[in-house]
Structure formats: structure tokens, C-alpha cells
Design a protein around this motif. Structure first.
Motif, PDB file in Angstrom:
ATOM      1  N   UNK B  87       6.340 -11.434  -9.693  1.00 23.00           N
ATOM      2  CA  UNK B  87       4.887 -11.537  -9.875  1.00 23.00           C
ATOM      3  C   UNK B  87       4.158 -10.523  -8.991  1.00 23.00           C
ATOM      4  N   UNK B  88       4.590 -10.413  -7.737  1.00 26.12           N
ATOM      5  CA  UNK B  88       3.931  -9.467  -6.828  1.00 26.12           C
ATOM      6  C   UNK B  88       4.073  -8.049  -7.353  1.00 26.12           C
ATOM      7  N   UNK B  89       5.249  -7.719  -7.869  1.00 25.97           N
ATOM      8  CA  UNK B  89       5.456  -6.374  -8.399  1.00 25.97           C
ATOM      9  C   UNK B  89       4.549  -6.127  -9.604  1.00 25.97           C
ATOM     10  N   UNK B  90       4.447  -7.136 -10.466  1.00 17.37           N
ATOM     11  CA  UNK B  90       3.628  -6.992 -11.665  1.00 17.37           C
ATOM     12  C   UNK B  90       2.150  -6.825 -11.310  1.00 17.37           C
ATOM     13  N   UNK B  91       1.643  -7.754 -10.473  1.00 16.16           N
ATOM     14  CA  UNK B  91       0.230  -7.670 -10.085  1.00 16.16           C
ATOM     15  C   UNK B  91      -0.038  -6.387  -9.302  1.00 16.16           C
ATOM     16  N   UNK B  92       0.922  -6.034  -8.457  1.00 20.65           N
ATOM     17  CA  UNK B  92       0.770  -4.808  -7.667  1.00 20.65           C
ATOM     18  C   UNK B  92       0.708  -3.574  -8.552  1.00 20.65           C
ATOM     19  N   UNK B  93       1.497  -3.556  -9.613  1.00 20.28           N
ATOM     20  CA  UNK B  93       1.499  -2.359 -10.459  1.00 20.28           C
ATOM     21  C   UNK B  93       0.202  -2.267 -11.262  1.00 20.28           C
ATOM     22  N   UNK B  94      -0.359  -3.425 -11.643  1.00 20.80           N
ATOM     23  CA  UNK B  94      -1.659  -3.386 -12.335  1.00 20.80           C
ATOM     24  C   UNK B  94      -2.734  -2.796 -11.420  1.00 20.80           C
ATOM     25  N   UNK B  95      -2.754  -3.298 -10.178  1.00 19.58           N
ATOM     26  CA  UNK B  95      -3.742  -2.785  -9.221  1.00 19.58           C
ATOM     27  C   UNK B  95      -3.507  -1.309  -8.959  1.00 19.58           C
ATOM     28  N   UNK B  96      -2.230  -0.937  -8.829  1.00 22.14           N
ATOM     29  CA  UNK B  96      -1.914   0.456  -8.535  1.00 22.14           C
ATOM     30  C   UNK B  96      -2.398   1.352  -9.678  1.00 22.14           C
ATOM     31  N   UNK B  97      -2.215   0.875 -10.902  1.00 22.88           N
ATOM     32  CA  UNK B  97      -2.666   1.672 -12.052  1.00 22.88           C
ATOM     33  C   UNK B  97      -4.179   1.859 -12.003  1.00 22.88           C
ATOM     34  N   UNK B  98      -4.899   0.793 -11.702  1.00 21.58           N
ATOM     35  CA  UNK B  98      -6.355   0.918 -11.677  1.00 21.58           C
ATOM     36  C   UNK B  98      -6.803   1.868 -10.564  1.00 21.58           C
ATOM     37  N   UNK B  99      -6.088   1.823  -9.420  1.00 21.06           N
ATOM     38  CA  UNK B  99      -6.430   2.737  -8.319  1.00 21.06           C
ATOM     39  C   UNK B  99      -6.097   4.177  -8.705  1.00 21.06           C
ATOM     40  N   UNK B 100      -4.925   4.330  -9.290  1.00 15.46           N
ATOM     41  CA  UNK B 100      -4.455   5.667  -9.674  1.00 15.46           C
ATOM     42  C   UNK B 100      -5.385   6.302 -10.699  1.00 15.46           C
ATOM     43  N   UNK B 101      -5.914   5.462 -11.596  1.00 14.56           N
ATOM     44  CA  UNK B 101      -6.768   5.997 -12.639  1.00 14.56           C
ATOM     45  C   UNK B 101      -8.179   6.273 -12.149  1.00 14.56           C
ATOM     46  N   UNK B 102      -8.589   5.612 -11.083  1.00  6.56           N
ATOM     47  CA  UNK B 102      -9.975   5.753 -10.668  1.00  6.56           C
ATOM     48  C   UNK B 102     -10.156   6.917  -9.703  1.00  6.56           C
ATOM     49  N   UNK B 103      -9.409   6.895  -8.606  1.00  6.06           N
ATOM     50  CA  UNK B 103      -9.403   8.012  -7.654  1.00  6.06           C
ATOM     51  C   UNK B 103     -10.799   8.465  -7.253  1.00  6.06           C
ATOM     52  N   UNK B 104     -11.618   7.537  -6.843  1.00  2.00           N
ATOM     53  CA  UNK B 104     -12.904   7.932  -6.262  1.00  2.00           C
ATOM     54  C   UNK B 104     -13.042   7.227  -4.917  1.00  2.00           C
ATOM     55  N   UNK B 105     -14.242   7.206  -4.385  1.00  2.95           N
ATOM     56  CA  UNK B 105     -14.408   6.628  -3.064  1.00  2.95           C
ATOM     57  C   UNK B 105     -14.089   5.134  -3.048  1.00  2.95           C
ATOM     58  N   UNK B 106     -14.495   4.459  -4.140  1.00  4.36           N
ATOM     59  CA  UNK B 106     -14.250   3.017  -4.215  1.00  4.36           C
ATOM     60  C   UNK B 106     -12.752   2.731  -4.157  1.00  4.36           C
ATOM     61  N   UNK B 107     -11.985   3.396  -5.015  1.00  5.02           N
ATOM     62  CA  UNK B 107     -10.553   3.091  -5.062  1.00  5.02           C
ATOM     63  C   UNK B 107      -9.860   3.561  -3.779  1.00  5.02           C
ATOM     64  N   UNK B 108     -10.364   4.650  -3.178  1.00  7.02           N
ATOM     65  CA  UNK B 108      -9.816   5.098  -1.892  1.00  7.02           C
ATOM     66  C   UNK B 108      -9.989   4.021  -0.824  1.00  7.02           C
ATOM     67  N   UNK B 109     -11.192   3.446  -0.771  1.00 13.13           N
ATOM     68  CA  UNK B 109     -11.454   2.424   0.246  1.00 13.13           C
ATOM     69  C   UNK B 109     -10.583   1.210   0.007  1.00 13.13           C
ATOM     70  N   UNK B 110     -10.446   0.822  -1.255  1.00 19.13           N
ATOM     71  CA  UNK B 110      -9.598  -0.335  -1.564  1.00 19.13           C
ATOM     72  C   UNK B 110      -8.170  -0.068  -1.122  1.00 19.13           C
ATOM     73  N   UNK B 111      -7.742   1.140  -1.408  1.00 18.43           N
ATOM     74  CA  UNK B 111      -6.380   1.546  -1.048  1.00 18.43           C
ATOM     75  C   UNK B 111      -6.161   1.477   0.469  1.00 18.43           C
ATOM     76  N   UNK B 112      -7.124   1.988   1.231  1.00 16.18           N
ATOM     77  CA  UNK B 112      -7.011   1.953   2.690  1.00 16.18           C
ATOM     78  C   UNK B 112      -7.017   0.499   3.174  1.00 16.18           C
ATOM     79  N   UNK B 113      -7.899  -0.324   2.564  1.00 17.03           N
ATOM     80  CA  UNK B 113      -7.963  -1.731   2.960  1.00 17.03           C
ATOM     81  C   UNK B 113      -6.636  -2.424   2.677  1.00 17.03           C
ATOM     82  N   UNK B 114      -6.027  -2.117   1.536  1.00 12.88           N
ATOM     83  CA  UNK B 114      -4.740  -2.721   1.183  1.00 12.88           C
ATOM     84  C   UNK B 114      -3.671  -2.275   2.168  1.00 12.88           C
ATOM     85  N   UNK B 115      -3.687  -0.989   2.529  1.00 13.99           N
ATOM     86  CA  UNK B 115      -2.674  -0.481   3.458  1.00 13.99           C
ATOM     87  C   UNK B 115      -2.810  -1.150   4.822  1.00 13.99           C
ATOM     88  N   UNK B 116      -4.038  -1.297   5.292  1.00 14.64           N
ATOM     89  CA  UNK B 116      -4.235  -1.944   6.602  1.00 14.64           C
ATOM     90  C   UNK B 116      -3.736  -3.384   6.542  1.00 14.64           C
TER      91      UNK B 116
END
Lengths: 287, 281
Positions: B87-116
């Protein structure tokens, strides 16, 4: 052609919810640490920094704090050292198969539970039935887990666990070095030391930085290994173990204050990495 | 002349490297060897012999006895950890796809927040999670442990999947979009087929990490039956000086991750590499 905002929202929500829960945990700790939540207290009274003052005036926490930082420093130094020695040795083999087999072999401790690693080493460090049987032959009979020795012994075990991880990060850096660069230097008559100093080491900075970050983080969260080896031994108590013992004895505001200290120390490492490192290293190819 | 020197130096280097590998290798082999030989000792033998002495005969009695005691916890761990990793892999890949497709400030911030959130030790924020699990009536249950594991490992899966996804060339997606495919269709038809190894790596990495997790089940259980690491740990107190039982429990409890590691090690290593800063070997 960017993603439809509605689709974006739907896809990100599950992960966002879980990540928010983790952030909620941070703020909850701040609230509890500044409010007297211990079972001895009558109510939820705002105590401000009182909890932190009490935390840092406790000898037990100060010791755990210093010990955890020392553990980080030792794991960073020894882990990097072991990692670079292993990586440099594995790198000498030219067959990719050999390299992969060796890298995998040195990574196997990471596939084991820290509890299992702790149990095995607890017995290998046994005074009469462990590795001392071998060391006896050269006249050594150290008491590995006695008193203050235990800390150093368990630090060594942690180096054993994570050395392969460090080696893997260094190897990744080495592979990024253009092979022809090394070969042309060799043909020019440069010795091994020169090649290491001029070509390989400057290209290993990334491996060094990543290895240092993660070894430090692994040490800051140290719990399972010392706990499985010696329970809550005063000589090996780390910050996370302090949190655990205060939590189980229901001194929640002290547990939370210590948790904030752990979070602050890790954030000091993690935030610059997340802001700078990820963009530079992870997303480099993504744009 | 020059080439001869290079060759000589080359072989000297390989010999030195082999020596290092052998010396280190011994330190890596001894624990596994001790684990195996200790598990094969009988009750009578374990009391007198050192850990590293080989068993006088192969005695499977200890392993068999411990195996019976471990059946419950092993089953519990499987039914907790497998769905969590998937489940984590599945949900994670959905989120990753949305981040990968967006690539703007919003998705960058989300990405940094997730990494922290991924790299800050979960040990420090487990207490409120325990309260949450308790308030849902899930304390000391497998769903409770699963929920806590998901909370921590889903953001980690998203981070790993972003790293794996960033290797996909963007023009594949752009080409499909030009052909009129929608976001979800592109994910299903273009991204997912290319993500096979990334999904496998993330799932295997999470399987091993959640299987070996100790702190989360420890704080969410009363007894030792809910998770295999707790059960293994229970032998430390129980069998005192009888290391054969502790070792047998450790061995049996480590078999699933060890087997996965030995057979699918490259995926685990790719997971580790992604976790360790997305380095590409």
C-alpha cells in the motif's frame, strides 16, 4: 503540459495525510513539552521552558545527550573510514560482477533486524564464550560489555552495521569518475597515490557528504541495538532511550522535551540536506 | 616499460585490495557463522561450549522447538508487513507521479516537506501516534501497528518513487499527452510500465525495513506476539544464557528478509541507494 490540479490533489492526498501526521507529532511534542502532563500534575498547566530546564539539569539526560553526539561523531569518523577503505578495495576489482557480489556481501547487516544484530554481538562479546576465545591466543581478554567499555563496543557494532552503506555511497561516487581519466593518468605514469589524490578523492565529495549525513542520522536515532544488547544500561543510554524510559514511566513532558531535542538535532542535519541536497542530487535529472 | 610498471602496480593493488576484503570479510562472516552454528546446538551442548565452536552434531531440535513458538508472530508479521509495503508503495508512487508531473514551487515544497518527514527520526514522534492509535481502539492490534508503519513509511515510499521516477525521460510523457492521453492514462500506460524496477525496489526495501522494525511494535504492543522482532527480543530475557534458543529465534525470524536479500538483493540495494540520497551506481 502540467498535471491537472484536481488530479494532482487527489493523488497527493494520501501521502500528504501521513506526512501531516508526522508533522502533527512534532507540534504535539512541543505542546506537551511546554505543558505539565505528568501523572503527578493536577492539570494541564503551561510551564513554558520549565520542562527543558529540568531536562538539561538532569544528569541522566545530559549524559545521554553527550553520549548520542559522541556516538554520531564516532560513527561518522569510523564509518566513513571503514566505508572508504572497503569502497576503495572493492573498486580495485575490474569485474562488475565481483564488485556487485562484494558490495552486496558487505551490505547484508542492513537486511537484519538491529535486534538480531544486537543478540549475536552480545554473545560474541561474551567474556568467556565469545571472540575472546580467539583473542586469548594473542594474550588479550577484554571485557567488552563491562561498565563503560560497553559503549565503545556497541559503537563498533554500529560501525560494522553501517560500513557497507557508507562503502556503497562512496562506490557510487567512484563509478561517476570517468574510467578513462584514471587510465590516462596511469599511462602518464601517475602512481596509485597520485591517482587517488588527484582523481578519485575530489570526486568522492558527494559520497562523503551523503555518508556523513546518514551515519550521523543513524546514530541520533540509536535505540534498538543498545536496547537489545543491554536493555536500559546507564553506560549506553542514548537520547531515544531516554525518551523511551520517560515515556514508559509517564513523565510525558520530559519525554517530549527530549524528543524536541532529538528533532532539533536531526533537523539541523536534515533541513539543509532536504533544501539543497535533494534538489542538487535527486532532482538533477528530473527537469 | 611504462606499461610493465602499470601492470605490476595493478596486480599489487589488486592483491592489497583482496587482503583488505578478506580481513573485513572475516568480521562480516563470523556473526552469520555464529548464528548458524549456535542454532544447531543442543541444550546440553550450549551450556559448555563457546559461541564460535562448531556444533558436535547437527541438532535441529532447538530450531524445531523455536519454530513452533514463532509460527504465530511470523504469521502476524507477514499479514502486517506485506500489505503495508504494498500500500505504501502504491500510494507513494501516485504522489510521486503528481510531484513529477507538476515540478513547480508547490510540488518542490511538498517534496522537501516529505523528505524532512522521512529523515527525521520517527522515534521522536511516536508518542502522539500511539495516542492516536489508542484513541482508535487499535492499541495492541495488528491494524494499529500497520497504521503506524504506514504513517512513517508512506512518505518514505513517495520520496523513493520520486527518485526512481526522475529517471524517466519527460518526452515519453509529452508524446503521450500530445496524442491526447489524460493524466491518469499516461500514468497507467506510460509511467507504470517503465516503473517496474522502481516499484519492486521500493516495495522490497519497505518490506525489509518494516519486517525489521522494532520500536514501533514495541511501543504499540502489550506482549511479544504481534511482531517477530518483539518475539526474538523476548528470548533475551527468557533464556538467559541459552544462546542456542536466542540464535535459533534470530535465524528463523531473519529468514524472510535474508531470503529476499539474497535472491533480490539488487532491488534492496537500489532502494538503499535511493534512500541514501538517490545516488545512481
Amino acid at each position: 503540459m502540467t498535471i491537472n490540479p484536481k488530479v494532482f490533489l487527489v493523488l497527493i492526498i494520501p501521502v500528504a495525510v501521513f506526512a501531516s501526521l508526522l508533522y502533527y507529532g512534532i507540534f504535539w511534542n512541543i505542546y506537551i513539552a511546554t505543558h505539565d502532563y505528568s501523572p503527578l500534575a493536577r492539570g494541564e498547566e503551561f510551564i513554558g521552558a520549565e520542562g527543558f530546564r529540568e531536562l538539561f539539569s538532569s544528569v541522566e539526560f545530559r549524559e545521554a545527550f553527550k553520549r548520542t553526539l559522541l556516538w554520531s561523531a564516532l560513527l561518522v569518523i569510523l564509518g566513513n573510514l571503514a566505508g572508504i577503505i572497503l569502497a576503495a578495495s572493492i573498486f580495485q576489482f575490474s569485474s562488475p560482477r565481483k564488485r556487485n557480489v562484494l558490495t552486496t556481501f558487505f551490505l547484508y547487516p542492513l537486511s537484519l533486524s538491529l535486534v538480531v544484530v544486537g543478540i549475536i554481538w552480545r554473545w560474541l562479546f561474551d567474556q568467556y564464550r565469545g571472540v575472546n576465545i580467539l583473542l586469548d591466543n594473542i594474550g588479550l581478554n577484554p571485557s567488552w560489555l563491562e561498565g563503560g567499555n560497553a559503549f565503545w563496543s556497541i559503537v563498533l557494532v554500529s560501525v560494522w552495521i553501517y560500513a557497507g552503506f557508507s562503502a556503497m555511497l562512496y562506490l557510487a561516487s567512484f563509478y561517476n569518475v570517468d574510467r578513462s581519466l584514471i587510465e590516462s593518468a596511469m599511462v602518464d605514469g601517475a602512481g596509485t597515490i597520485t591517482i587517488l589524490a588527484r582523481v578519485v578523492i575530489p570526486n568522492s565529495i558527494q559520497g562523503f557528504i551523503l555518508s556523513t549525513i546518514f551515519l550521523a542520522l543513524f546514530a541520533i536515532q540509536m535505540f534498538d541495538l543498545p536496547y537489545a544488547m543491554l536493555y536500559l544500561n546507564p553506560f549506553t543510554e542514548t537520547m531515544v532511550m531516554y525518551i523511551f524510559s520517560r515515556f514508559t514511566s509517564l513523565y510525558l513532558y520530559l519525554a517530549s522535551a527530549a524528543a524536541i531535542v532529538v528533532i532539533a538535532v536531526s533537523a539541523f542535519i536534515v533541513i539543509p540536506y532536504a533544501l539543497y541536497g535533494i534538489r542538487r542530487w535527486i532532482l538533477r535529472g528530473a527537469r | 616499460m611504462a606499461l610493465g610498471r602499470v601492470e605490476l602496480e595493478f596486480s599489487a593493488r589488486v592483491i592489497a585490495a583482496s587482503a583488505v576484503v578478506v580481513v573485513f570479510g572475516l568480521v562480516w562472516v563470523i556473526p552469520i557463522y555464529g548464528l548458524l552454528s549456535g542454532s544447531l546446538k543442543s541444550l546440553a551442548e550450549v551450556q559448555g561450549t563457546p559461541v564460535l565452536s562448531p556444533p558436535s552434531e547437527l541438532n535441529f531440535e532447538t530450531i524445531a522447538r523455536v519454530a513452533r513458538e514463532l509460527t504465530g508472530p511470523l504469521k502476524n508479521t507477514f499479514i502486517t508487513v506485506l500489505p503495508v509495503a504494498a500500500l505504501a508503495t502504491w500510494l507513494g508512487s501516485l504522489a510521486a507521479y503528481s510531484i513529477y508531473r507538476r515540478m513547480d514551487r508547490v510540488s518542490d515544497s511538498i517534496m522537501v516537506a516529505i523528505a524532512i518527514a522521512t529523515y527525521i527520526p520517527y522515534h521522536a514522534i511516536l508518542v502522539p501516534l500511539i495516542n492516536l492509535v489508542k484513541s482508535l481502539g487499535l492499541y495492541d492490534t495488528l491494524p494499529g501497528i500497520a497504521l503506524a508503519l504506514l504513517t512513517y513509511y508512506t512518505p518514505m515510499a513517495a520520496l523513493l518513487m520520486v527518485i526512481f521516477m526522475s529517471a524517466i525521460p519527460r518526452f515519453y510523457i509529452e508524446a503521450a499527452m500530445v496524442d491526447g492521453a489524460g493524466d491518469l492514462r499516461v500514468f497507467r500506460r506510460v509511467v507504470l510500465p517503465l516503473l517496474g524496477p522502481g516499484l519492486t525496489s521500493t516495495m522490497i526495501f519497505l518490506f525489509i525495513m518494516t519486517w525489521n522494525n522494532f520500536y514501533i511494535p514495541l511501543l504499540l504492543s502489550r506482549g511479544y506476539e504481534t511482531h517477530i522482532t518483539l518475539k526474538i527480543f523476548s528470548y533475551v530475557g527468557q533464556s538467559g544464557t541459552l544462546y542456542n534458543e536466542m540464535f535459533a529465534a534470530s535465524l528463523l525470524g531473519s529468514l524472510p528478509p535474508l531470503i529476499v536479500f539474497l535472491s533480490l538483493g539488487r532491488y534492496f540495494i537500489r532502494g538503499l541507494q535511493a534512500y541514501g540520497g538517490g545516488v545512481k551506481a
